[in-house]
Scaffold this motif. Structure first.
Motif, short mmCIF file in Angstrom:
data_model
loop_
_atom_site.label_atom_id
_atom_site.label_comp_id
_atom_site.label_asym_id
_atom_site.label_seq_id
_atom_site.Cartn_x
_atom_site.Cartn_y
_atom_site.Cartn_z
N VAL A 292 0.90 -1.06 -0.02
CA VAL A 292 -0.10 -0.10 -0.05
C VAL A 292 0.94 1.21 0.06
CG1 VAL A 292 -1.93 1.25 1.02
CG2 VAL A 292 -1.56 -1.15 1.38
N VAL B 135 -9.82 3.87 0.28
CA VAL B 135 -8.80 2.88 -0.38
C VAL B 135 -8.66 1.67 0.69
CG1 VAL B 135 -6.41 3.15 0.57
CG2 VAL B 135 -6.81 2.18 -1.63
N GLN C 26 -10.45 -1.59 -0.33
CA GLN C 26 -9.61 -2.21 -1.26
C GLN C 26 -8.39 -2.99 -0.73
OE1 GLN C 26 -8.59 0.22 -4.70
NE2 GLN C 26 -9.94 1.62 -4.08
N VAL C 27 -7.81 -2.61 0.13
CA VAL C 27 -6.64 -3.18 1.00
C VAL C 27 -7.49 -4.64 1.63
CG1 VAL C 27 -5.08 -3.18 2.83
CG2 VAL C 27 -5.42 -1.12 1.47
N ILE D 255 -1.30 -1.45 -4.21
CA ILE D 255 -2.75 -0.58 -3.90
C ILE D 255 -2.18 0.86 -3.82
CG2 ILE D 255 -4.84 0.10 -2.67
CD1 ILE D 255 -5.01 -3.03 -2.13
N ALA E 239 -7.88 -6.95 -0.97
CA ALA E 239 -6.97 -7.63 -1.63
C ALA E 239 -6.24 -8.73 -0.87
CB ALA E 239 -5.79 -6.63 -1.92
N TYR F 140 -2.78 5.06 -3.25
CA TYR F 140 -4.05 5.80 -2.75
C TYR F 140 -3.63 7.24 -2.89
CZ TYR F 140 -1.03 6.08 1.38
OH TYR F 140 0.05 6.43 2.31
#
Length: 370
Positions: free
Chosen positions: A160, A201, A204-205, A189, A208, A191
């Motif tokens: 990230v 975000v 999304q983390v 990912i 994932a 952001y």
């Protein structure tokens, strides 16, 4: 602590040696510092100079180091002009400037003088030719923590990072480290570097991690940036930090309040040798009446490197590279042929809001994690 700024790439051919060095000679060090710089630069400059003079005193029995400070005013063009003045005045080596744009300008200004520039920046884009970087780099930290993570079976990583220059440099460092260690970056990912960007975000983390069966999350942000938000929001959005290893590319013990975040408990990060750092901080405080700036130790490291390389005549980058391992304020380090730096780092874990060293910094470079 990150000094990654936009800077030109310095070219240059192979780094060559000046020849054998002769110990016990006086070395003229030109130290380029933003004495009259804006913001906090003047405070950093004072700490760097104090640390450099502390190192000069420490090595007085084996080398004579004479330090002349030149004020860059925090300006790249001024730094380049001061560097040329220093060379004309007989400088054997240049220590500084603080930031990467000024260091790049200085490297160009003295490129034909066979004088090394030991920049306090951690921007590896400016390294090479006559410029060496002293700062703690993302590449060095990533190599250490990713290789350790892979050896512990935590090699399926969600990365990230912020969508800015520092974040992209960090991303590339982690990816390179993963390829060297056998770890897998199963998702990357980015952001937007804002509170809204972090909030958006987080789902999304967590997705994932779940979709890729990841067993580790690498956060490249620091305590002054997005790290506190991630530490709060990821557990609140379903990430089980007890089963997914949280890892950081920055110091999670600075400031100490960062250690209190529940989402970082059990998390791993890399840091200098705690024993060496404590000894340096104590000596600095005893001499100067207070603690050094977080970057202050780089001044000490620069002079230790110069003293260990000390000899007759000007000091080129190749001479410093050939010196090999140097004992600095935060443990062992050495310069690499590409102008970057390798530092011996420890792996720390946050346990009950305290720092616990779970893999000590190696005493000799080339050991575990390197």
């Amino acid at each position: 602590m990150t000094l990654v700024l936009t800077a030109c790439q310095i070219g240059g051919g192979p780094i060559g040696l000046n020849g054998p060095r002769i110990s016990g000679q006086t070395v003229q060090v030109a130290m380029l510092l933003p004495i009259s710089g804006e913001g906090g630069d003047a405070l950093v400059a004072r700490s760097l100079e104090n640390s450099a003079r502390l190192a000069a005193a420490d090595v007085a029995n084996s080398a004579t180091i004479e330090i002349t400070v030149y004020d860059t005013a925090g300006d790249a063009a001024t730094a380049a002009a001061r560097a040329q003045e220093a060379v004309s005045a007989g400088a054997d080596v240049i220590v500084g400037p603080l930031r990467s744009d000024a260091a790049a300008a200085v490297g160009v200004a003295v490129a034909n003088s066979n004088i090394a520039v030991l920049s306090f920046s951690n921007n590896t884009e400016i390294a090479g030719g006559n410029v060496l970087v002293l700062g703690y780099t993302f590449a060095n930290t990533a190599n250490r923590i990713i290789s350790y993570s892979a050896r512990q079976g935590r090699g399926n990583i969600v990365l990230v990072h912020a969508s800015n220059l520092a974040g992209e440099v960090a991303r590339d460092a982690v990816r390179t480290a993963a390829s060297r260690s056998g770890a897998t970056i199963s998702a990357t990912i980015p952001y937007e570097f804002s509170q809204v960007g972090v909030v958006n975000v987080v789902p999304q983390v967590t997705s994932a991690v779940r979709n890729n069966g990841a067993n580790a999350v690498m956060l490249t942000s620091d305590s002054a940036g997005a790290l506190p938000l991630f530490a709060q929001l990821l557990p609140e959005n379903g990430l089980n930090t007890a089963s997914v290893q949280m890892m950081g590319l920055t110091r999670w013990d600075i400031p100490p309040a960062t250690l209190e975040f529940s989402g970082l408990q059990g998390g791993w990060f890399a840091m200098p040798d705690s024993g060496a750092a404590a000894a340096f901080n104590a000596r600095y405080a005893a001499t100067n009446g207070g603690a050094p700036h977080a970057l202050g130790s780089l001044g000490y490291d620069a002079i230790r490197a110069v003293a260990q390389t000390a000899g007759s005549g000007r000091m080129g980058a190749g001479d410093l590279v050939a010196t090999g391992q140097i004992d600095g304020a935060g443990g062992a380090f050495r310069f690499l042929a590409d102008g970057t730096i390798e530092r011996a780092l420890a792996i720390a874990e946050i346990v009950n809001q305290q720092v616990s060293i779970i893999d000590p910094a190696p005493r000799r470079l080339g050991g575990a994690g390197f």
